[in-house]
Design a protein around this motif. Structure first.
Motif, PDB file in Angstrom:
ATOM      1  N   CYS A 271      -4.438   0.723   8.373  1.00  0.00           N
ATOM      2  CA  CYS A 271      -5.204   0.376   7.169  1.00  0.00           C
ATOM      3  C   CYS A 271      -6.631   0.914   7.236  1.00  0.00           C
TER       4      CYS A 271
ATOM      5  N   LEU B 172       0.817  -1.213   0.000  1.00  0.00           N
ATOM      6  CA  LEU B 172       0.000   0.000   0.000  1.00  0.00           C
ATOM      7  C   LEU B 172       0.852   1.265   0.000  1.00  0.00           C
TER       8      LEU B 172
ATOM      9  N   THR C 219      -7.490  -1.394   0.042  1.00  0.00           N
ATOM     10  CA  THR C 219      -7.011  -1.130   1.406  1.00  0.00           C
ATOM     11  C   THR C 219      -8.016  -1.635   2.438  1.00  0.00           C
TER      12      THR C 219
END
Length: 573
Positions: free
Chosen positions: A160, A99, A277
């Motif tokens: 996250c 990410l 995500t």
């Protein structure tokens, strides 16, 4: 000097583990109940810091009581090996690395569509990236400190969650560039905590003999870049206004302009990245049962909970239960108290459920600064922190200078980047970034080599990265641009893979997350300043920026020459 785990030696005596031997147990069970020894040596030095130890990487402090106890946890984790739990941890931490650059690449590729739709003038186009870097810096520092307060478990999931929520909201604003920048800043706060936290968690759960796999986590970064490029190609590049159309915000009603409905691609891009995500958060929080780090619990004085977590991991791995008991810790305490001087550690927080009580979180956040003084009062740890701080800043300085000014320099030198069509542009992203996986693989192998290890891997990769930047001054063709850019990215991934894996293992558990977060924050701040320094230099000599960038990473290489601790043959506590 180097020795086997001395702290383990008296722990196999009769009586200390008798409570774990079932009635009527046979000899095999008794042998199994005796605590095993780790094969990884412990360096138990005298605390000296001299030039010979620094250059050889053999500097060490005497073992503290905590470190001797942590050695017993290491022995249990070594016994588990790379079980199912460790594999899941490695994969989920890898998604955090994924990410980190996926968002940077995705938003970077969608930025031109945002500028066009919202009529952003040239002088304000960099604001979104300044906000992103500020958010990353705040996230790295904030979550770095937070992970040592509320524990690894909650910080692991919150990063996250924050990134996914605000990442999805990024698609909402219409003709409101400040709102886009503000939302991306908030998303970046969650994103900024990923690498320091994920590296810390992976290190604390992997067996000591498999710690090199933390360096391999960096292969997820180029994968993230390529993935984001593919998503942007299918969304932001495909569903966008015709080039040259002005923003509807800047023209009279009825005039041809870039409408929201004709420019939905960058919003689709944000939704996909936000959705990915969110899926990663779902996997971390709902699918996988993450247990608090045993070493974090041990550092907080919660020894019984640490042992309980080891039993849960053994059950998940379908492995024999651990043989460690509170009696082992008690004997370490008794035998160490007479000759061990422990460094100052953060105070124990008496409220395990601190996340549910905001007052406790805030109070303990500030109390944690008292515990950080151990980092700055310990001569060896302070020296390591200062070296790594300069290395991080040089790394981010170099990376941001290259990213900000390389296209301009190539243009001034009449070098085509091969971006004749959109397809050409995205094809080159694959050519440049996918080979970055090789950098992570090189790191995996080089850190295990005798005489090289972490220390000289860092020096070698940093020197090569700076050399690649310096060679950009000689680029005259598109093929040269692509090839040299790919080589530079391989070396950058190589350096970062070793740096991100090595930094957390050089600090004690009590302030490992805080130290890693502060280092990452300093690097991000240097990355914010670098383009401004380069911009001033660009006015007089464009190619000089490349030497400025090369100088930054070469400074990092010089600092790593003096890294006083080589972790290849040591345990991490």
């Amino acid at each position: 000097m180097s020795s086997k785990i001395e702290a383990n030696r008296p722990l196999g005596q009769e009586g200390l583990v008798s409570d774990q031997i079932p009635a009527g147990g046979n000899i095999g069970q008794e042998e199994k109940a005796t605590l095993h020894h780790s094969e990884v040596p412990v360096i138990d030095g005298r605390g000296d810091l001299n030039i010979a130890d620094i250059l050889k990487g053999t500097a060490a402090n005497p073992l503290s009581t905590f470190e001797k106890k942590a050695a017993l946890i290491n022995a249990e984790l070594d016994q588990f090996g790379m079980g199912r739990y460790q594999i899941c941890i490695w994969l989920l931490c890898g998604f955090g690395y994924f990410l980190d650059l996926a968002w940077a690449q995705g938003v970077g590729l969608a930025a031109s569509a945002i500028y066009q739709e919202m009529g952003v003038p040239d002088e304000k186009q960099g604001i979104i990236f300044s906000c992103a870097n500020a958010g990353l810096a705040v996230g790295a520092l904030g979550f770095g400190l937070l992970v040592d307060i509320i524990g690894r478990k909650w910080a692991f999931n919150l990063t996250c969650l924050i990134c996914s929520v605000f990442g999805l909201l990024l698609a909402a604003p219409k003709y409101n560039y400040p709102a886009v920048c503000g939302i991306y800043l908030l998303a970046s706060i969650g994103l900024g905590g990923n690498i320091p936290i994920d590296a810390t968690i992976a290190l604390e759960f992997l067996p000591q003999r498999r710690r090199m796999l933390v360096a391999l986590l960096s292969l997820w970064q180029p994968v993230g870049v390529v993935f984001a490029s593919g998503i942007a190609y299918a969304t932001a590049a495909k569903y966008r206004c015709a080039t040259g159309l002005p923003s509807c915000h800047d023209v009279a009603e009825g005039a041809a302009c870039c409408t929201v409905s004709s420019n939905m691609g960058w919003r689709y891009n944000s939704i996909v990245l936000g959705g990915v995500t969110l899926v990663i958060f779902f996997l971390r929080f709902f699918v996988f049962k993450f247990h608090e780090s045993p070493k974090f619990l041990l550092a907080r004085g919660r020894e019984a909970e640490a042992i309980e977590v080891l039993h849960k991991i053994a059950k998940f791995n379908k492995a024999p239960p651990p043989t460690l008991t509170l009696a082992h810790f008690a004997e370490i305490e008794a035998t160490s108290s007479t000759y061990t001087i422990d460094s100052t550690a953060p105070p124990e927080y008496s409220t395990p459920g601190v996340v549910g009580h905001s007052k406790h979180v805030v109070k303990n956040f500030f109390r944690n600064f008292r515990g950080l003084k151990a980092l700055f009062l310990n001569k060896l740890q302070l020296f390591i922190f200062c070296l790594l701080a300069i290395a991080y800043m040089g790394d981010y300085w170099s990376f941001n200078l290259a990213g900000s000014f390389l296209p301009l320099i190539l243009l001034r030198n009449n070098v085509s980047a091969g971006q004749d069509t959109v397809t050409d542009t995205y094809r080159q992203y694959i050519y440049i970034y996918l080979p970055g996986i090789l950098g992570a693989v090189m790191a995996l192998f080089s850190i295990q080599l005798p005489l090289i290890g972490r220390k000289w891997s860092l020096v070698f990769s940093a020197v090569c990265q700076g050399l690649a930047m310096a060679m950009y001054t000689q680029v005259k063709t598109t093929a040269g641009y692509v090839g040299l850019n790919a080589f530079e990215y391989i070396m950058q991934t190589y350096f970062n893979a070793v740096l991100y894996a090595s930094a957390p293992e050089l600090f004690d558990t009590a302030y490992r997350g805080s130290a890693s977060g502060m280092l990452s924050c300093l690097g991000r701040l240097a990355g914010i300043v670098a383009p401004f320094a380069g911009q001033q230099y660009l006015k007089n000599q464009s190619s000089g920026i490349l030497w400025l960038g090369a100088g930054g990473i070469w400074l990092s290489a010089l600092m790593m020459v003096f890294l006083p601790v080589e972790m290849r043959d040591r345990q991490m506590f």
